[in-house]
Design a protein around this motif. Structure first.
Motif, PDB file in Angstrom:
ATOM      1  N   ALA A 141      73.873  15.960  68.879  1.00  0.00           N
ATOM      2  CA  ALA A 141      74.185  14.476  68.632  1.00  0.00           C
ATOM      3  C   ALA A 141      73.280  13.978  67.526  1.00  0.00           C
ATOM      4  O   ALA A 141      72.244  14.427  67.041  1.00  0.00           O
ATOM      5  N   ILE A 142      73.722  12.742  66.844  1.00  0.00           N
ATOM      6  CA  ILE A 142      73.015  12.397  65.932  1.00  0.00           C
ATOM      7  C   ILE A 142      72.579  10.999  66.740  1.00  0.00           C
ATOM      8  O   ILE A 142      73.447  10.159  67.280  1.00  0.00           O
ATOM      9  N   ALA A 189      64.883  16.729  71.249  1.00  0.00           N
ATOM     10  CA  ALA A 189      65.901  16.804  72.113  1.00  0.00           C
ATOM     11  C   ALA A 189      65.995  15.706  73.117  1.00  0.00           C
ATOM     12  O   ALA A 189      64.975  14.939  73.294  1.00  0.00           O
ATOM     13  N   PHE A 190      67.140  15.363  73.617  1.00  0.00           N
ATOM     14  CA  PHE A 190      67.409  14.026  74.471  1.00  0.00           C
ATOM     15  C   PHE A 190      68.211  14.373  75.768  1.00  0.00           C
ATOM     16  O   PHE A 190      68.922  15.488  75.920  1.00  0.00           O
ATOM     17  N   VAL A 191      68.212  13.670  76.675  1.00  0.00           N
ATOM     18  CA  VAL A 191      68.944  13.707  77.895  1.00  0.00           C
ATOM     19  C   VAL A 191      69.692  12.322  78.003  1.00  0.00           C
ATOM     20  O   VAL A 191      68.993  11.433  77.503  1.00  0.00           O
ATOM     21  N   VAL A 192      70.885  12.383  78.671  1.00  0.00           N
ATOM     22  CA  VAL A 192      71.594  11.162  78.968  1.00  0.00           C
ATOM     23  C   VAL A 192      70.615  10.396  79.782  1.00  0.00           C
ATOM     24  O   VAL A 192      70.092  10.829  80.765  1.00  0.00           O
ATOM     25  N   ASP A 193      70.622   9.063  79.323  1.00  0.00           N
ATOM     26  CA  ASP A 193      69.476   8.155  80.525  1.00  0.00           C
ATOM     27  C   ASP A 193      70.342   7.634  81.615  1.00  0.00           C
ATOM     28  O   ASP A 193      71.289   6.952  81.189  1.00  0.00           O
ATOM     29  N   ALA A 194      70.184   7.888  82.626  1.00  0.00           N
ATOM     30  CA  ALA A 194      70.887   7.585  83.834  1.00  0.00           C
ATOM     31  C   ALA A 194      70.482   6.068  84.025  1.00  0.00           C
ATOM     32  O   ALA A 194      71.296   5.384  84.606  1.00  0.00           O
ATOM     33  N   HIS A 207      74.885   8.053  68.163  1.00  0.00           N
ATOM     34  CA  HIS A 207      75.760   7.569  67.044  1.00  0.00           C
ATOM     35  C   HIS A 207      77.012   8.508  66.815  1.00  0.00           C
ATOM     36  O   HIS A 207      78.171   7.833  66.443  1.00  0.00           O
ATOM     37  N   ALA A 208      76.894   9.725  67.259  1.00  0.00           N
ATOM     38  CA  ALA A 208      77.919  10.789  66.863  1.00  0.00           C
ATOM     39  C   ALA A 208      77.716  11.950  67.590  1.00  0.00           C
ATOM     40  O   ALA A 208      76.167  12.330  67.782  1.00  0.00           O
ATOM     41  N   VAL A 264      68.473  10.796  64.182  1.00  0.00           N
ATOM     42  CA  VAL A 264      67.985  11.902  64.488  1.00  0.00           C
ATOM     43  C   VAL A 264      68.777  12.960  64.838  1.00  0.00           C
ATOM     44  O   VAL A 264      69.584  12.716  65.722  1.00  0.00           O
ATOM     45  N   PHE A 265      68.953  14.197  64.323  1.00  0.00           N
ATOM     46  CA  PHE A 265      69.778  15.244  64.706  1.00  0.00           C
ATOM     47  C   PHE A 265      69.070  15.850  65.750  1.00  0.00           C
ATOM     48  O   PHE A 265      67.998  16.513  65.708  1.00  0.00           O
ATOM     49  N   ALA A 266      69.749  15.997  66.701  1.00  0.00           N
ATOM     50  CA  ALA A 266      68.933  16.551  68.042  1.00  0.00           C
ATOM     51  C   ALA A 266      70.246  17.230  69.117  1.00  0.00           C
ATOM     52  O   ALA A 266      71.224  16.971  69.187  1.00  0.00           O
ATOM     53  N   VAL A 267      69.467  18.143  69.739  1.00  0.00           N
ATOM     54  CA  VAL A 267      70.401  18.736  71.088  1.00  0.00           C
ATOM     55  C   VAL A 267      70.323  17.398  72.352  1.00  0.00           C
ATOM     56  O   VAL A 267      69.264  16.761  72.483  1.00  0.00           O
TER      57      VAL A 267
END
Ligand SMILES: [Zn+2]
Length: 144
Positions: free
Chosen positions: A91-92, A138-143, A71-72, A100-103
């Protein structure tokens, strides 16, 4: 060794201290979860021991989807704590109707964009004083 509570940057996560400890146990198992009020059935983010809508104090745990969208975001280049590699993307993330605020882990800041799909990948941080592993959302960019 005495547990120096005042110097712990993370909330007390053990069952002895926190009725929301289930959040951390589920996160360690790779599930992002939150609370749902058993009276009005609204979910909260962050997890809450009482409902912000109807003030009930009974809740159940529900899993949020393992994928979301950015989102941001912002990029931190300097001032990272020792041991943290930079630059770091924060990121949000919109997930399951919540923000969710996360790395965002292992992300190339130049390749991150709003609306990008990300997948949950909890970040292991320092163990608690009893040696139990701890994680942050935390998240990773989803390929895919
Ligand atoms: Zn409620």
């Amino acid at each position: 060794m005495t547990y120096l509570r005042a110097t712990d940057p993370f909330p007390l996560e053990a069952a002895d201290h926190n009725k929301l400890h289930e959040f951390y146990a589920r996160l360690a198992a790779g599930r992002l979860s939150t609370t749902r009020c058993t009276v009005c059935e609204r979910t909260a983010w962050p997890p809450r021991g009482f409902c912000g809508e109807c003030a009930a104090d009974t809740f159940e745990w529900v899993d949020l989807p393992p994928v979301g969208t950015i989102h941001a975001f912002t990029v931190q280049d300097t001032g990272l704590p020792a041991g943290f590699d930079g630059p770091r993307v924060f990121a949000i993330v919109k997930v399951g109707g919540h923000r969710v605020f996360a790395v965002v882990r292992d992300a190339d800041p130049a390749a991150v964009s709003i609306g990008q799909r990300v997948r949950l990948a909890p970040l292991r941080v320092a163990d608690d004083p009893k040696g139990t592993p701890r994680y942050l959302p935390a998240f990773v960019v989803d390929a895919a």
